[in-house]
Each structure stands twice: as C-alpha cells, then as structure tokens.
Write a protein that holds these residues in place. Structure first.
Motif, short mmCIF file in Angstrom:
data_model
loop_
_atom_site.label_atom_id
_atom_site.label_comp_id
_atom_site.label_asym_id
_atom_site.label_seq_id
_atom_site.Cartn_x
_atom_site.Cartn_y
_atom_site.Cartn_z
N LYS A 13 35.83 58.32 34.36
CA LYS A 13 35.46 57.92 33.25
C LYS A 13 34.63 56.77 32.90
O LYS A 13 35.53 55.59 33.79
CB LYS A 13 37.12 58.19 32.53
CG LYS A 13 37.42 59.49 32.02
CD LYS A 13 38.92 59.15 31.24
CE LYS A 13 39.00 60.62 31.47
NZ LYS A 13 40.40 61.00 30.84
N THR A 14 34.63 56.90 31.83
CA THR A 14 33.65 54.92 31.14
C THR A 14 34.96 54.06 30.31
O THR A 14 35.11 55.20 29.34
CB THR A 14 32.41 54.63 31.23
OG1 THR A 14 31.79 55.61 30.03
CG2 THR A 14 31.64 55.30 32.68
N LEU A 15 34.64 52.89 30.33
CA LEU A 15 35.01 52.62 28.82
C LEU A 15 33.81 51.39 28.34
O LEU A 15 33.56 51.66 28.86
CB LEU A 15 36.55 51.54 29.83
CG LEU A 15 37.00 50.86 27.66
CD1 LEU A 15 38.03 51.52 27.34
CD2 LEU A 15 37.51 49.54 29.16
N SER A 16 34.17 52.30 27.33
CA SER A 16 32.49 51.53 25.87
C SER A 16 33.94 50.78 25.23
O SER A 16 34.47 50.76 24.57
CB SER A 16 31.91 52.70 25.72
OG SER A 16 32.83 53.10 24.59
N LEU A 17 32.74 49.19 25.14
CA LEU A 17 32.73 48.67 24.38
C LEU A 17 32.13 47.78 23.26
O LEU A 17 31.41 47.68 24.31
CB LEU A 17 34.52 47.78 24.58
CG LEU A 17 33.86 47.15 25.86
CD1 LEU A 17 33.54 45.27 25.37
CD2 LEU A 17 35.25 46.32 26.78
N LYS A 18 32.77 46.99 22.28
CA LYS A 18 31.51 45.70 22.32
C LYS A 18 32.30 44.13 22.32
O LYS A 18 33.27 44.28 22.22
CB LYS A 18 31.33 46.19 20.28
CG LYS A 18 30.24 46.78 20.08
CD LYS A 18 30.16 46.84 18.85
CE LYS A 18 28.30 47.48 18.36
NZ LYS A 18 28.57 47.73 17.30
N LEU A 19 31.05 43.84 22.87
CA LEU A 19 31.41 41.81 23.39
C LEU A 19 31.13 41.56 22.11
O LEU A 19 29.52 41.22 22.01
CB LEU A 19 30.76 41.58 24.66
CG LEU A 19 31.18 40.22 25.22
CD1 LEU A 19 32.78 39.60 25.10
CD2 LEU A 19 30.39 40.20 26.41
N ASN A 20 31.16 41.27 21.26
CA ASN A 20 31.33 40.24 20.51
C ASN A 20 31.09 38.21 20.56
O ASN A 20 32.43 37.95 20.70
CB ASN A 20 32.23 40.45 19.23
CG ASN A 20 32.30 41.88 18.63
OD1 ASN A 20 31.16 42.63 18.56
ND2 ASN A 20 33.70 42.52 18.75
N ARG A 21 30.32 38.09 19.85
CA ARG A 21 30.02 36.31 20.08
C ARG A 21 30.21 36.28 19.06
O ARG A 21 29.34 36.06 17.72
CB ARG A 21 28.88 36.08 21.76
CG ARG A 21 28.79 34.47 21.65
CD ARG A 21 27.51 34.46 21.85
NE ARG A 21 26.70 34.35 21.34
CZ ARG A 21 26.02 33.24 20.15
NH1 ARG A 21 26.80 32.60 19.78
NH2 ARG A 21 25.32 34.25 19.40
N SER A 22 30.58 34.54 18.45
CA SER A 22 30.53 33.31 17.54
C SER A 22 29.91 31.99 17.91
O SER A 22 30.85 32.05 18.70
CB SER A 22 31.03 33.67 16.46
OG SER A 22 32.32 33.29 16.25
N GLY A 23 29.20 31.05 17.29
CA GLY A 23 29.57 29.98 17.73
C GLY A 23 27.98 29.12 18.35
O GLY A 23 27.34 29.99 17.71
#
Length: 282
Positions: free
Chosen positions: A192-202
């Motif tokens: 299995k794999t874990l998918s996600l979004k890495l969000n950045r601000s600044g």
C-alpha cells in the motif's frame, strides 16, 4: 536497395544503443555531494564535491539551468525568465568542465555576489552536471562502418541536477498536509501507499523528511514508511506525495491509525516538526 536500407538502419540503431549505454554509465559513475545548496545569512561561498566512482574516465560539463516544480513533484524546463529564478548572474562557479579518472575527485567552488538593492525573497536555479561522450564514441564511421548511405546518429545527454538556492532577507514558510488517503499499490503483494498533498505558504520553500507511523489500537507506534528530502519550491503552493508503506510483521493496516510527520531534514520530532496529521484506519 530496400535490403541495404534495412541494414543501415539496423547498424544505426545499434550505434544509438551503444551511445546511450555509454552516456548512462558516465552519469551513473558521478557522485555529487551535497545534493542541495542554500545560501542564506552571511554565506558567501559553498562547494560541491564530485567523485568518479566508476571504472572509466568521465568528462562532465557544469552549467546552470532553470527548472520549475510541477504539482506532481517533477521538474520541467523553464525557457523564459520567471520570478524567483536566476542563471549565473548572482552565483559564480568554477571549474565549468572536469575530466575525472576512476576514483578521482574534484571540488566545484561557488561564490555568491548579491546585486545591489536585491529584493527580499528566495531565488533558485539548478546546477547541471552533464556527461560528455567520448570523442571516439561520436565517430559514426567507426560505429557503423558505413561511408555512404543514410545514417542516424543520436547522442543522448545524461546529467544530474542539484538546486542552488539564495535567500535574501527574513523569509517565512508555513506547511500543512491534506488529502491523505491509503491506496492499494500492489494487489499481489498487498503493498500500500499513502498519498497526500504537501501545502506551502509564505516566502520560502519547504524541505524535509516524511515519517509514517502505524499505531495499532492499544499498541505502540511502528515506523512503516519514510521518504527523505521532499521539497515544495516557490512559487508552487502544493504538490502531491506518495509514500510506499511496509506493514509491520504480524499486523494488518487496520484497527488503528496512521501518524504522518513532516520534519526538517536532520532534526527529530521535538526540534524539527514542520507539519503532522493522522488518518484513522477502521
């Protein structure tokens, strides 16, 4: 005539294969350290160490190229100047070409020369180490043995790049994780794999390491996945990430939760936690 053309094409394809193998080997034999350069604060000089760990002598050209990160975490070439990117106008380096015998090393020195009135922000380019083919390998007559007729001669250029970042002023970065989901990667092996979004601000990019823990109900955390050196570069606001998981012996990934942590590289959960999230597993 048709038979002769087929023979020439076959010889040309063999020549192309030989050239590709040669260049791929040349790129593979070059070790580059470190793989990321950051100028900030009072930094004015940096260096990159090159080592030829292959069995053959290799020639390499060094240059700056502009690359931008896409939403899937890959890079694509930038053909025009974009905000936050530079070539060699503020960072100089030497040498620009090296020849390394097996086991030989070379230091590439970089010097920062900030422009007067340079605005606060993060500036980035990528240093390209590009393998050059051996002169004899580019001689078509030696590869194909043909003096007449059609010949196809392609020389693939293989190289590796590392980011070179310049930070001016006091910059900030905030990071969060979202869209977390567990996916079946391999139905045969049950991976299995874990998918996600890495969000950045600044005003600066984010760079860190992922650690994924499985916490069974009533049990202790177990590390089941990790990926180092994951970045989201300005001006990109978010990128997708996939982490391959390894189920701990004797456990199924159920009846518990996943704890995902994004850490500043080289630091632990207490000193370098950038973002974290949890996913309940029924």
């Amino acid at each position: 005539m048709q038979h002769r053309l087929q023979v020439i094409l076959l010889l040309s394809l063999l020549a192309i294969s030989a050239l590709f193998a040669l260049n791929a080997n040349a790129a593979a034999q070059l070790m580059v350290s470190p793989t990321r350069i950051v100028f900030e604060g009072n930094d004015r000089t940096k260096q990159v160490n090159l080592i030829n760990n292959g069995a053959d002598t290799g020639r390499f050209r060094i240059s700056f190229v502009n690359r931008k990160m896409t939403a899937d975490g890959n890079f694509e070439e930038v053909t025009e100047d974009e905000a936050g990117m530079y070539s060699d106008d503020i960072v100089r380096f030497s040498p620009r070409q090296v020849t390394l015998a097996p086991g030989q090393s070379q230091t590439v020195r970089l010097m920062l020369r900030k422009k007067s009135g340079m605005e606060d922000g993060e500036y980035r380019s990528h240093l390209l180490f590009q393998s050059l083919p051996d002169a004899e390998a580019t001689d078509v007559s030696k590869l194909s043995g043909q003096k007449r007729g059609m010949s196809i001669h392609l020389i693939p250029v293989i190289g590796v790049t590392i980011p070179v970042i310049v930070r001016q002023g006091q910059l900030t970065s905030n990071v969060s994780l979202s869209d977390i989901a567990l996916k079946q990667a391999n139905t045969v092996k049950g991976e299995k794999t874990l998918s996600l979004k890495l969000n950045r601000s600044g005003t600066r990019s984010a760079y860190g390491d992922f650690r994924v823990y499985f916490i069974p109900r009533g049990g202790s955390p177990v590390v089941i996945g990790q990926v180092n050196g994951v970045a989201v570069y300005t001006p990109l606001a978010s990128r997708s990430v996939e982490i391959r998981l390894q189920s701990p012996a004797g456990f199924e990934l159920s009846d518990g939760e996943l704890h995902i942590r994004y850490l500043e590289s080289g630091k632990d959960e207490q000193t370098g936690l950038l973002a974290e999230s949890r996913l309940a597993l029924p």
